[in-house]
Design a protein around this motif. Structure first.
Motif, PDB file in Angstrom:
ATOM      1  N   GLU A 169      89.034  -4.693  -7.763  1.00 29.64           N
ATOM      2  CA  GLU A 169      88.181  -3.601  -8.205  1.00 29.64           C
ATOM      3  C   GLU A 169      86.740  -4.082  -8.288  1.00 29.64           C
ATOM      4  O   GLU A 169      86.479  -5.256  -8.564  1.00 29.64           O
ATOM      5  CB  GLU A 169      88.665  -3.082  -9.555  1.00 29.64           C
ATOM      6  CG  GLU A 169      90.035  -2.432  -9.456  1.00 29.64           C
ATOM      7  CD  GLU A 169      90.450  -1.728 -10.734  1.00 29.64           C
ATOM      8  OE1 GLU A 169      89.612  -1.551 -11.636  1.00 29.64           O
ATOM      9  OE2 GLU A 169      91.626  -1.348 -10.813  1.00 29.64           O
ATOM     10  N   GLY A 181      86.460  -0.251  -4.840  1.00 26.24           N
ATOM     11  CA  GLY A 181      86.990  -1.601  -4.844  1.00 26.24           C
ATOM     12  C   GLY A 181      86.690  -2.289  -3.527  1.00 26.24           C
ATOM     13  O   GLY A 181      86.247  -1.655  -2.560  1.00 26.24           O
ATOM     14  N   LYS A 193      87.805   4.707  -4.377  1.00 27.72           N
ATOM     15  CA  LYS A 193      89.101   4.931  -5.003  1.00 27.72           C
ATOM     16  C   LYS A 193      89.413   6.428  -4.918  1.00 27.72           C
ATOM     17  O   LYS A 193      88.509   7.246  -4.770  1.00 27.72           O
ATOM     18  CB  LYS A 193      89.077   4.518  -6.481  1.00 27.72           C
ATOM     19  CG  LYS A 193      89.050   3.030  -6.693  1.00 27.72           C
ATOM     20  CD  LYS A 193      89.117   2.750  -8.188  1.00 27.72           C
ATOM     21  CE  LYS A 193      89.116   1.281  -8.497  1.00 27.72           C
ATOM     22  NZ  LYS A 193      89.149   1.049  -9.948  1.00 27.72           N
TER      23      LYS A 193
END
Length: 152
Positions: A115, A123, A150
């Motif tokens: 991340e 990430g 994400k």
């Protein structure tokens, strides 16, 4: 009709997974000539058949950076389609020559992911790609870090 999916979200990458990319490309002499002119790489081993025949491989060589660009491009639908940025390429290796009319294929393995430390909506994925010719011989390999969104 379901819309096509371009790339994976960070959450969808699985460390250790190998992706066999669906795209492939036969490299034609016109591709090599145009790329040589566009990038100002006028080395005669890429553009002069008489010169190339008298040298190590006896035929025209495809420009190495064209091979790199094509193989990177083949990975876009699977690897960097949802990318925010390619953060860096590393360990680029030209493993064998590529010749006019060779067909390129590619596979990518997911090496690692983490991340982002500064932005929670993304990430970094670390992958290694290998490009192959029609004889299943590896011709190029490289690693890269890709900054990927994400899922919302």
């Amino acid at each position: 009709m379901k819309p096509s999916k371009l790339g994976l979200y960070f959450d969808e990458f699985v460390v250790g997974e190998t992706v066999e990319h669906a795209l492939s490309k036969t490299v034609f002499e016109s591709d090599n000539n145009f790329f040589s002119l566009l990038t100002m790489n006028h080395h005669p081993v890429h553009t002069n058949l008489d010169y190339a025949r008298k040298n190590q491989h006896g035929q025209l060589l495809v420009v190495g950076t064209l091979v790199f660009s094509l193989v990177v491009g083949m990975t876009v639908p699977d690897i960097s389609g949802k990318a925010i940025a390619n953060l860096g390429y590393e360990d680029i290796k030209h493993l064998r020559p590529v010749f006019i009319n060779d067909t390129l294929y590619a596979k990518t393995i997911v090496l690692d992911k983490r991340e982002s430390k500064s932005k929670p909506d993304r990430g970094i994925v670390h992958v290694e790609t290998v490009g192959y010719n029609q004889h299943d011989e590896a011709v190029i390999s490289f690693r890269r870090h890709v900054l990927v969104k994400k899922q919302a």
